[in-house]
Design a protein around this motif. Structure first.
Motif, PDB file in Angstrom:
ATOM      1  N   SER A   9       0.827  -1.204   0.000  1.00 12.44           N
ATOM      2  CA  SER A   9       0.000   0.000   0.000  1.00 12.44           C
ATOM      3  C   SER A   9       0.861   1.253   0.000  1.00 12.44           C
ATOM      4  O   SER A   9       0.535   2.257  -0.646  1.00 12.44           O
ATOM      5  CB  SER A   9      -0.938   0.003   1.212  1.00 12.44           C
ATOM      6  OG  SER A   9      -1.818  -1.108   1.170  1.00 12.44           O
ATOM      7  N   ALA A  53      -2.709  -0.281  -9.132  1.00 14.11           N
ATOM      8  CA  ALA A  53      -3.559  -0.941  -8.135  1.00 14.11           C
ATOM      9  C   ALA A  53      -3.594  -2.445  -8.368  1.00 14.11           C
ATOM     10  O   ALA A  53      -3.601  -3.241  -7.423  1.00 14.11           O
ATOM     11  CB  ALA A  53      -4.969  -0.356  -8.179  1.00 14.11           C
ATOM     12  N   CYS A  57      -1.038  -3.785  -5.710  1.00 16.24           N
ATOM     13  CA  CYS A  57      -1.948  -4.139  -4.622  1.00 16.24           C
ATOM     14  C   CYS A  57      -2.809  -5.371  -4.903  1.00 16.24           C
ATOM     15  O   CYS A  57      -3.495  -5.861  -4.005  1.00 16.24           O
ATOM     16  CB  CYS A  57      -2.871  -2.960  -4.301  1.00 16.24           C
ATOM     17  SG  CYS A  57      -2.005  -1.470  -3.775  1.00 16.24           S
ATOM     18  N   SER A  82     -15.720   4.144  -2.438  1.00  6.47           N
ATOM     19  CA  SER A  82     -14.264   4.320  -2.483  1.00  6.47           C
ATOM     20  C   SER A  82     -13.875   5.362  -3.519  1.00  6.47           C
ATOM     21  O   SER A  82     -14.676   5.764  -4.378  1.00  6.47           O
ATOM     22  CB  SER A  82     -13.636   2.963  -2.826  1.00  6.47           C
ATOM     23  OG  SER A  82     -12.300   3.089  -3.218  1.00  6.47           O
ATOM     24  N   TRP A  84     -11.854   4.519  -5.678  1.00  6.69           N
ATOM     25  CA  TRP A  84     -11.564   3.674  -6.843  1.00  6.69           C
ATOM     26  C   TRP A  84     -12.520   3.951  -7.990  1.00  6.69           C
ATOM     27  O   TRP A  84     -12.092   4.084  -9.144  1.00  6.69           O
ATOM     28  CB  TRP A  84     -11.640   2.194  -6.455  1.00  6.69           C
ATOM     29  CG  TRP A  84     -11.290   1.267  -7.580  1.00  6.69           C
ATOM     30  CD1 TRP A  84     -10.051   0.779  -7.914  1.00  6.69           C
ATOM     31  CD2 TRP A  84     -12.191   0.716  -8.565  1.00  6.69           C
ATOM     32  NE1 TRP A  84     -10.127  -0.019  -9.028  1.00  6.69           N
ATOM     33  CE2 TRP A  84     -11.435  -0.082  -9.448  1.00  6.69           C
ATOM     34  CE3 TRP A  84     -13.570   0.822  -8.768  1.00  6.69           C
ATOM     35  CZ2 TRP A  84     -12.001  -0.756 -10.521  1.00  6.69           C
ATOM     36  CZ3 TRP A  84     -14.147   0.150  -9.848  1.00  6.69           C
ATOM     37  CH2 TRP A  84     -13.355  -0.629 -10.706  1.00  6.69           C
ATOM     38  N   TRP A 192     -10.621  -1.332  -1.390  1.00  9.15           N
ATOM     39  CA  TRP A 192     -10.087   0.025  -1.210  1.00  9.15           C
ATOM     40  C   TRP A 192     -11.015   0.745  -0.238  1.00  9.15           C
ATOM     41  O   TRP A 192     -11.801   1.606  -0.632  1.00  9.15           O
ATOM     42  CB  TRP A 192     -10.044   0.715  -2.567  1.00  9.15           C
ATOM     43  CG  TRP A 192      -9.340   2.041  -2.646  1.00  9.15           C
ATOM     44  CD1 TRP A 192      -9.381   3.041  -1.729  1.00  9.15           C
ATOM     45  CD2 TRP A 192      -8.528   2.526  -3.728  1.00  9.15           C
ATOM     46  NE1 TRP A 192      -8.658   4.121  -2.157  1.00  9.15           N
ATOM     47  CE2 TRP A 192      -8.123   3.833  -3.387  1.00  9.15           C
ATOM     48  CE3 TRP A 192      -8.144   1.984  -4.951  1.00  9.15           C
ATOM     49  CZ2 TRP A 192      -7.325   4.614  -4.231  1.00  9.15           C
ATOM     50  CZ3 TRP A 192      -7.352   2.752  -5.790  1.00  9.15           C
ATOM     51  CH2 TRP A 192      -6.939   4.040  -5.435  1.00  9.15           C
ATOM     52  N   LYS A 199      -4.676  -1.175   1.193  1.00  4.41           N
ATOM     53  CA  LYS A 199      -5.442  -1.682   0.060  1.00  4.41           C
ATOM     54  C   LYS A 199      -5.346  -3.211   0.087  1.00  4.41           C
ATOM     55  O   LYS A 199      -4.256  -3.764   0.265  1.00  4.41           O
ATOM     56  CB  LYS A 199      -4.891  -1.142  -1.267  1.00  4.41           C
ATOM     57  CG  LYS A 199      -4.721   0.376  -1.309  1.00  4.41           C
ATOM     58  CD  LYS A 199      -6.033   1.099  -1.199  1.00  4.41           C
ATOM     59  CE  LYS A 199      -5.874   2.606  -1.352  1.00  4.41           C
ATOM     60  NZ  LYS A 199      -5.154   3.258  -0.246  1.00  4.41           N
TER      61      LYS A 199
END
Length: 250
Positions: A9, A53, A57, A82, A84, A192, A199
């Motif tokens: 993260s 991501a 992650c 989120s 996201w 997220w 994350k």
């Protein structure tokens, strides 16, 4: 395991910070370009962040219901868990998007500079009805230009398994402009989470519902239909989370 997630993260946060600074500078150079080109080049930041991501992650995603998106003006109304989805929708939708957001975001260094160069709709919430009048005025123009307006009816990011009060702004815009509404459910908060630095690897599902016509409906009725579909669909894409939440309520 927890340390590994923290390190991943942290690396992602560093990557995001560097890319944001560099790309915001580049966006200034994009300013003279035609809007379609400017939008495309600016959105490469979104591509880079989603790539990081996934690679750093382990956050993957799938989209259901793309066939429900019409080749016509729409107001997208989405669940909001989120940051996201605000990143994903820019590159995940077939038309340029117009976000309605607090005007204060424009003043955020680097990030605000980039969105300030796009045809979004910044509003001053302190102006009440006048603020919504701005949304309708600008929204009507953007829809006529072939862009799609996207709003988050709950108004803020909600924790996983929770539902906020659905506001009427998006439905009112759809009713006043006679524009189709497309509801979207998304469970991004599972990977997220709101307000969390960590994350978590996993699969985010974006589920797009069938268009809802505002014809014959007022804003409250349209909002209720949107809420019913989204909250029902959330239980389809996140069954374990909502089963636990519903059990806690009982």
């Amino acid at each position: 395991m927890r340390i590994n997630l923290f390190l991943r993260s942290a690396l992602f946060a560093l990557f995001m910070a560097v890319v944001t600074i560099v790309w915001s500078m580049a966006c200034i150079l994009f300013a003279p370009f035609p809007y379609a080109t400017r939008y495309y080049l600016t959105s490469r930041w979104n591509v880079a962040v989603l790539w990081a991501a996934r690679v750093i992650c382990g956050i993957r995603y799938e989209v259901r219901g793309m066939e429900n998106l019409p080749d016509a003006p729409v107001v997208l109304l989405s669940k909001h868990q989120s940051a996201w989805e605000t990143i994903f929708y820019v590159i995940g939708m077939p038309r340029p998007l117009v976000f309605v957001f607090k005007k204060e975001l424009i003043y955020i260094p680097f990030f605000g500079w980039g969105i300030g160069l796009l045809r979004m709709i910044p509003i001053d919430r302190s102006k009440g009805r006048d603020a919504f009048a701005q949304v309708v005025e600008h929204g009507r123009k953007r829809l006529a230009d072939g862009q799609w307006v996207i709003m988050f009816p709950e108004g803020t990011r909600m924790p996983v398994g929770k539902a906020g009060k659905y506001k009427y702004g998006g439905p009112r815009l759809a009713v006043e402009t006679n524009t189709l509404v497309v509801p979207i459910a998304v469970n991004s908060g599972e990977c997220w989470p709101k307000g969390s630095f960590i994350k978590t690897p996993g699969l985010i599902t974006v589920s797009i519902g069938k268009p809802i016509s505002p014809e014959g409906l007022d804003a409250a009725q349209l909002s209720q239909r949107v809420e019913n579909w989204i909250e029902s669909e959330m239980r389809v894409i996140s069954p374990a989370v909502y089963a636990a939440a519903d059990k806690t309520k009982n």
